[in-house]
Design an enzyme around this catalytic site. Sequence first.
Site, short mmCIF file in Angstrom:
data_model
loop_
_atom_site.label_atom_id
_atom_site.label_comp_id
_atom_site.label_asym_id
_atom_site.label_seq_id
_atom_site.Cartn_x
_atom_site.Cartn_y
_atom_site.Cartn_z
CD GLU A 39 -4.30 -6.44 24.00
OE1 GLU A 39 -4.69 -5.45 24.65
OE2 GLU A 39 -5.03 -7.11 23.22
CD GLU B 154 0.33 2.82 17.21
OE1 GLU B 154 0.07 3.36 18.30
OE2 GLU B 154 0.51 3.45 16.15
CB SER C 249 -0.96 0.00 1.18
OG SER C 249 -0.29 0.34 2.34
#
Lengths: 245, 245
Positions: A148, A150, A110
């Site tokens: 959990e 990031e 992307s």
Amino acid sequence: MSSKNRAADPGEEEFLSQYHPEKYASISITVDAIVVGVAKNTTDNYRKLDRQSLKILLVKRDNYPYKGYYSLPGGFVGEKETFEDTLKRVLSDKTGLSDIYSEQLYTFGSVERDPRMRIVSCAYISLVDISRTNISGAEWFAVEEVSEMELAFDHNQIIEEALKRLRGKINYTDIVFHMMPKEFTISELQEVYELILGKKLLPAAFRRTISDKLEDTGKMTSNAGHRPSRIFRYKVLLQDMQGNN
Amino acid sequence: MSSKNRAADPGEEEFLSQYHPEKYASISITVDAIVVGVAKNTTDNYRKLDRQSLKILLVKRDNYPYKGYYSLPGGFVGEKETFEDTLKRVLSDKTGLSDIYSEQLYTFGSVERDPRMRIVSCAYISLVDISRTNISGAEWFAVEEVSEMELAFDHNQIIEEALKRLRGKINYTDIVFHMMPKEFTISELQEVYELILGKKLLPAAFRRTISDKLEDTGKMTSNAGHRPSRIFRYKVLLQDMQGNN
DNA sequence: CTAATAGTGTCTATTAGACAGTATGTT
DNA sequence: AACATACTGTCTAATAGACACTATTAG
């Protein structure tokens, strides 16, 4: 694979001598590794077995972007380097690992996944037997922890895809054994299957189906606080080990 | 899937403003499409059914390198273009196709695969119902023919991998239906399975297992020179259709 | 003895393979 | 009628799910 014996073509030779790669749009490529293994969590109760958990290797980034965040170990593909070469280099430099089973997962492309510029990531899954490795520069995290956290870039998503792939392949390939120690009990092996599949399996049925792939070492566990267990090893069946599909 | 809400980091902003992508090694990326469909070969015997065959779309290269050779339709990924965007553009420009089912196959990155420079190919499999498409600029070739041809670059190998993937997925996904016309007989469907798997199937067993996925149209074939057949359509089962790994 | 796990036996349900046999429109 | 295919029935084999029962050690 390749370098064909095509007939020489003077037109093509002429064309290639005039070709200027730098004129064309170019994109950087990284290889990122999802290194997966299993480890035992020691318990206090002498009777209970140590439960295992699925682990993933992460490195803490000390440069921008995402400085201070954890990410998958990865690095840029050199102009004369295959993905597999890059993977080897990255694993060795960032984790200290060498000679481990790896297969290409998927290529993530992307446009906005990296804030620096257009960088495409070719992700590889690597499976290791944690008990036989020494890691340097990277840390193991349990998958539940990881979900959990990031992570840098789209690495949370990449890990999700990797786990899906493992789930999909575990039943028709022998890839699990790359994560197992040389010797193990059937219960331990079953627990690894359960961790990957995310569900409990019936012991009787599991033993039936898996036993073809196992070889008895003749040894038994001891001091477990309950009935000892036979210890097995993976019986290599000539074919697979490379889970090519 | 992207653009996270990270806390703003002045250090990172500074870093990014100083970042010069052009200093780094860069590699070009192409997307190549393996477009697969099935077509009937009409027979002379009025009693016999038309046999089907697996077809792949190829384009003749009119530029170097490999000028005059057939290759998969493909093109360079633009700096601001996702792989899926490139795929759409390439399919539309080189074959006239739009809105067809596609999934990423594998990324081929060997250093010498393109004589011009380092070019990596992200290959996609696309499945089409030939009866509903008009092709322009590309030609259909039967897979057996293709394996006898010498295609440009490593495209023979890419096609091999694509067929392996199809074989691997046909039994646990519903991707075949992307290649089928809206309405078809069970025998026709079975023949497509047989073509992909490369082996004969037993009609009774095939009917049993496939019938859950089919819906009777109430119509029958006619003028076939033998007993007419019920005509079915794919019964979409809410879930799949996207064969997500 | 008991907690905790190891391992077996067996019944049932489901699915796949094999194959014979019946059905039916076209020429 | 006969050809070619469509379709069904049924027996068997193989596999998976369920679950009870037996076995064995450390403490």
